[in-house]
Design a protein around this motif. Structure first.
Motif, PDB file in Angstrom:
ATOM      1  N   LYS A 180       0.833  -1.207   0.000  1.00 34.86           N
ATOM      2  CA  LYS A 180       0.000   0.000   0.000  1.00 34.86           C
ATOM      3  C   LYS A 180       0.868   1.257   0.000  1.00 34.86           C
ATOM      4  CE  LYS A 180      -3.503   2.283   2.876  1.00 34.86           C
ATOM      5  NZ  LYS A 180      -4.302   2.105   4.101  1.00 34.86           N
ATOM      6  N   HIS A 181       1.875   1.284   0.838  1.00 33.83           N
ATOM      7  CA  HIS A 181       2.758   2.445   0.930  1.00 33.83           C
ATOM      8  C   HIS A 181       3.537   2.653  -0.363  1.00 33.83           C
ATOM      9  CE1 HIS A 181       2.864   2.003   5.613  1.00 33.83           C
ATOM     10  NE2 HIS A 181       1.659   2.284   5.144  1.00 33.83           N
ATOM     11  N   ARG A 182       4.058   1.560  -0.916  1.00 39.15           N
ATOM     12  CA  ARG A 182       4.843   1.650  -2.148  1.00 39.15           C
ATOM     13  C   ARG A 182       3.987   2.156  -3.313  1.00 39.15           C
ATOM     14  NH1 ARG A 182       6.683  -3.142  -2.172  1.00 39.15           N
ATOM     15  NH2 ARG A 182       5.206  -4.056  -3.624  1.00 39.15           N
ATOM     16  N   VAL A 183       2.786   1.615  -3.461  1.00 35.72           N
ATOM     17  CA  VAL A 183       1.910   2.023  -4.560  1.00 35.72           C
ATOM     18  C   VAL A 183       1.463   3.473  -4.383  1.00 35.72           C
ATOM     19  CG1 VAL A 183      -0.318   1.588  -5.682  1.00 35.72           C
ATOM     20  CG2 VAL A 183       1.178  -0.315  -5.126  1.00 35.72           C
ATOM     21  N   LEU A 184       1.185   3.879  -3.168  1.00 33.29           N
ATOM     22  CA  LEU A 184       0.793   5.264  -2.912  1.00 33.29           C
ATOM     23  C   LEU A 184       1.919   6.218  -3.310  1.00 33.29           C
ATOM     24  CD1 LEU A 184      -0.902   7.583  -1.779  1.00 33.29           C
ATOM     25  CD2 LEU A 184      -0.159   6.917   0.499  1.00 33.29           C
ATOM     26  N   LEU A 185       3.133   5.953  -2.868  1.00 40.05           N
ATOM     27  CA  LEU A 185       4.255   6.839  -3.199  1.00 40.05           C
ATOM     28  C   LEU A 185       4.581   6.807  -4.691  1.00 40.05           C
ATOM     29  CD1 LEU A 185       6.534   6.309  -0.079  1.00 40.05           C
ATOM     30  CD2 LEU A 185       5.125   8.299  -0.636  1.00 40.05           C
ATOM     31  N   LYS A 186       4.454   5.647  -5.324  1.00 41.09           N
ATOM     32  CA  LYS A 186       4.685   5.564  -6.770  1.00 41.09           C
ATOM     33  C   LYS A 186       3.613   6.336  -7.530  1.00 41.09           C
ATOM     34  CE  LYS A 186       7.427   1.400  -7.294  1.00 41.09           C
ATOM     35  NZ  LYS A 186       7.566   0.106  -7.958  1.00 41.09           N
ATOM     36  N   THR A 187       2.387   6.306  -7.038  1.00 46.11           N
ATOM     37  CA  THR A 187       1.301   7.055  -7.674  1.00 46.11           C
ATOM     38  C   THR A 187       1.578   8.551  -7.588  1.00 46.11           C
ATOM     39  OG1 THR A 187      -0.281   5.304  -7.131  1.00 46.11           O
ATOM     40  CG2 THR A 187      -1.194   7.460  -7.676  1.00 46.11           C
ATOM     41  N   ILE A 188       1.997   9.009  -6.422  1.00 45.29           N
ATOM     42  CA  ILE A 188       2.330  10.426  -6.245  1.00 45.29           C
ATOM     43  C   ILE A 188       3.435  10.820  -7.211  1.00 45.29           C
ATOM     44  CG2 ILE A 188       3.415  12.080  -4.656  1.00 45.29           C
ATOM     45  CD1 ILE A 188       1.906  10.603  -2.373  1.00 45.29           C
ATOM     46  N   TYR A 189       4.499  10.015  -7.262  1.00 44.85           N
ATOM     47  CA  TYR A 189       5.655  10.342  -8.094  1.00 44.85           C
ATOM     48  C   TYR A 189       5.321  10.291  -9.587  1.00 44.85           C
ATOM     49  CZ  TYR A 189      10.248  10.128 -10.222  1.00 44.85           C
ATOM     50  OH  TYR A 189      11.339  10.368 -11.017  1.00 44.85           O
ATOM     51  N   SER A 190       4.722   9.188 -10.026  1.00 46.27           N
ATOM     52  CA  SER A 190       4.535   9.002 -11.471  1.00 46.27           C
ATOM     53  C   SER A 190       3.446   9.908 -12.051  1.00 46.27           C
ATOM     54  CB  SER A 190       4.219   7.540 -11.792  1.00 46.27           C
ATOM     55  OG  SER A 190       2.943   7.185 -11.321  1.00 46.27           O
ATOM     56  N   ALA A 191       2.441  10.260 -11.247  1.00 49.58           N
ATOM     57  CA  ALA A 191       1.346  11.090 -11.759  1.00 49.58           C
ATOM     58  C   ALA A 191       1.527  12.568 -11.429  1.00 49.58           C
ATOM     59  CB  ALA A 191       0.016  10.589 -11.202  1.00 49.58           C
ATOM     60  N   GLY A 192       2.564  12.891 -10.673  1.00 48.66           N
ATOM     61  CA  GLY A 192       2.802  14.283 -10.322  1.00 48.66           C
ATOM     62  C   GLY A 192       1.727  14.848  -9.410  1.00 48.66           C
ATOM     63  N   LYS A 227      -9.944  22.809  -8.299  1.00 46.28           N
ATOM     64  CA  LYS A 227     -10.249  22.487  -9.695  1.00 46.28           C
ATOM     65  C   LYS A 227     -10.033  21.001  -9.945  1.00 46.28           C
ATOM     66  CE  LYS A 227      -9.174  27.012 -11.477  1.00 46.28           C
ATOM     67  NZ  LYS A 227      -8.354  27.805 -12.363  1.00 46.28           N
ATOM     68  N   ASP A 228     -10.873  20.455 -10.814  1.00 45.77           N
ATOM     69  CA  ASP A 228     -10.704  19.073 -11.242  1.00 45.77           C
ATOM     70  C   ASP A 228      -9.724  19.062 -12.405  1.00 45.77           C
ATOM     71  OD1 ASP A 228     -12.654  18.566  -9.393  1.00 45.77           O
ATOM     72  OD2 ASP A 228     -14.224  18.100 -10.839  1.00 45.77           O
ATOM     73  N   ARG A 229      -8.947  17.988 -12.500  1.00 38.10           N
ATOM     74  CA  ARG A 229      -8.004  17.856 -13.605  1.00 38.10           C
ATOM     75  C   ARG A 229      -7.729  16.379 -13.858  1.00 38.10           C
ATOM     76  NH1 ARG A 229      -2.307  17.221 -12.137  1.00 38.10           N
ATOM     77  NH2 ARG A 229      -2.105  17.132  -9.882  1.00 38.10           N
ATOM     78  N   TYR A 230      -7.065  16.112 -14.956  1.00 38.24           N
ATOM     79  CA  TYR A 230      -6.626  14.765 -15.289  1.00 38.24           C
ATOM     80  C   TYR A 230      -5.113  14.765 -15.356  1.00 38.24           C
ATOM     81  CZ  TYR A 230     -11.387  13.474 -16.532  1.00 38.24           C
ATOM     82  OH  TYR A 230     -12.723  13.205 -16.484  1.00 38.24           O
ATOM     83  N   THR A 231      -4.530  13.646 -14.964  1.00 43.66           N
ATOM     84  CA  THR A 231      -3.091  13.462 -15.086  1.00 43.66           C
ATOM     85  C   THR A 231      -2.848  12.068 -15.653  1.00 43.66           C
ATOM     86  OG1 THR A 231      -0.969  13.631 -13.931  1.00 43.66           O
ATOM     87  CG2 THR A 231      -2.785  12.640 -12.709  1.00 43.66           C
ATOM     88  N   VAL A 232      -1.663  11.837 -16.132  1.00 38.83           N
ATOM     89  CA  VAL A 232      -1.345  10.594 -16.818  1.00 38.83           C
ATOM     90  C   VAL A 232      -1.256   9.416 -15.844  1.00 38.83           C
ATOM     91  CG1 VAL A 232       1.169  10.880 -16.710  1.00 38.83           C
ATOM     92  CG2 VAL A 232       0.175   9.589 -18.573  1.00 38.83           C
ATOM     93  N   LEU A 233      -1.752   8.270 -16.287  1.00 35.06           N
ATOM     94  CA  LEU A 233      -1.609   7.013 -15.558  1.00 35.06           C
ATOM     95  C   LEU A 233      -0.502   6.234 -16.244  1.00 35.06           C
ATOM     96  CD1 LEU A 233      -2.396   4.756 -13.592  1.00 35.06           C
ATOM     97  CD2 LEU A 233      -4.251   4.150 -15.152  1.00 35.06           C
ATOM     98  N   SER A 234       0.607   6.078 -15.565  1.00 34.95           N
ATOM     99  CA  SER A 234       1.779   5.409 -16.120  1.00 34.95           C
ATOM    100  C   SER A 234       1.502   3.931 -16.404  1.00 34.95           C
ATOM    101  CB  SER A 234       2.929   5.538 -15.113  1.00 34.95           C
ATOM    102  OG  SER A 234       3.922   4.591 -15.343  1.00 34.95           O
ATOM    103  N   ARG A 235       1.996   3.466 -17.528  1.00 33.14           N
ATOM    104  CA  ARG A 235       1.855   2.041 -17.870  1.00 33.14           C
ATOM    105  C   ARG A 235       2.629   1.150 -16.904  1.00 33.14           C
ATOM    106  NH1 ARG A 235      -1.138   1.515 -22.174  1.00 33.14           N
ATOM    107  NH2 ARG A 235      -1.165   3.113 -23.785  1.00 33.14           N
ATOM    108  N   GLN A 236       3.684   1.674 -16.296  1.00 35.85           N
ATOM    109  CA  GLN A 236       4.452   0.912 -15.303  1.00 35.85           C
ATOM    110  C   GLN A 236       3.709   0.841 -13.967  1.00 35.85           C
ATOM    111  OE1 GLN A 236       5.971   3.443 -17.138  1.00 35.85           O
ATOM    112  NE2 GLN A 236       7.033   2.069 -18.534  1.00 35.85           N
ATOM    113  N   LEU A 237       2.918   1.861 -13.667  1.00 37.84           N
ATOM    114  CA  LEU A 237       2.182   1.897 -12.405  1.00 37.84           C
ATOM    115  C   LEU A 237       0.939   1.015 -12.443  1.00 37.84           C
ATOM    116  CD1 LEU A 237       1.711   3.137  -9.569  1.00 37.84           C
ATOM    117  CD2 LEU A 237       0.524   5.024 -10.722  1.00 37.84           C
ATOM    118  N   LEU A 238       0.310   0.901 -13.589  1.00 34.05           N
ATOM    119  CA  LEU A 238      -0.959   0.186 -13.699  1.00 34.05           C
ATOM    120  C   LEU A 238      -0.914  -1.251 -13.158  1.00 34.05           C
ATOM    121  CD1 LEU A 238      -3.917   0.257 -14.498  1.00 34.05           C
ATOM    122  CD2 LEU A 238      -3.237  -0.313 -16.835  1.00 34.05           C
ATOM    123  N   PRO A 239       0.081  -2.080 -13.495  1.00 37.35           N
ATOM    124  CA  PRO A 239       0.103  -3.436 -12.931  1.00 37.35           C
ATOM    125  C   PRO A 239       0.215  -3.439 -11.399  1.00 37.35           C
ATOM    126  CG  PRO A 239       1.673  -3.246 -14.740  1.00 37.35           C
ATOM    127  CD  PRO A 239       1.151  -1.881 -14.468  1.00 37.35           C
TER     128      PRO A 239
END
Length: 113
Positions: A15-27, A59-71
């Motif tokens: 959970k911690h790893r995925v949360l931090l990777k989400t923050i990093y990869s999606a900005g 404000k609502d916005r969209y950011t990229v979902l990394s292909r490496q993060l998705l799995p």
């Protein structure tokens, strides 16, 4: 990149790893990440975005979902099966606190040094 990889690689808790990777990869800011809901992840190959609701300036916005993060998000989803919040807190119905994210980052920083 190497430093970030080493920092994230030393986190054992999924959970911690995925949360931090989400923050990093999606900005994302910590505040945006902790308020993500499962339906905010749009993994359709034609979209691959994360919807951020009420981000900076409310404000609502969209950011990229990394292909490496998705799995990793899928693995996390299968193990934790989050309902209301993508990263739930300890109390039912709450999201993880920003102070908890700070503590996990600090612990990872100490461990990777």
């Amino acid at each position: 990149m190497e430093e970030v990889g080493r920092l994230l690689g030393c986190i054992d808790n999924l959970k911690h790893r995925v949360l931090l990777k989400t923050i990093y990869s999606a900005g994302l800011s910590v505040g945006e990440a902790i308020r993500l809901k499962p339906e905010h992840i749009e993994s359709d190959p034609s979209r691959m975005v994360i919807r951020v609701q009420q981000g900076k300036g409310r404000k609502d916005r969209y950011t990229v979902l990394s292909r490496q993060l998705l799995p990793e998000l899928r693995t996390y989803w299968q193990e934790y099966k989050p309902k209301l919040w993508l990263f739930p807190g300890q109390k039912p119905g709450t999201h993880i606190r920003s102070a908890s994210v700070s503590m996990m980052l600090y612990a990872a920083k100490k461990k990777s040094a």
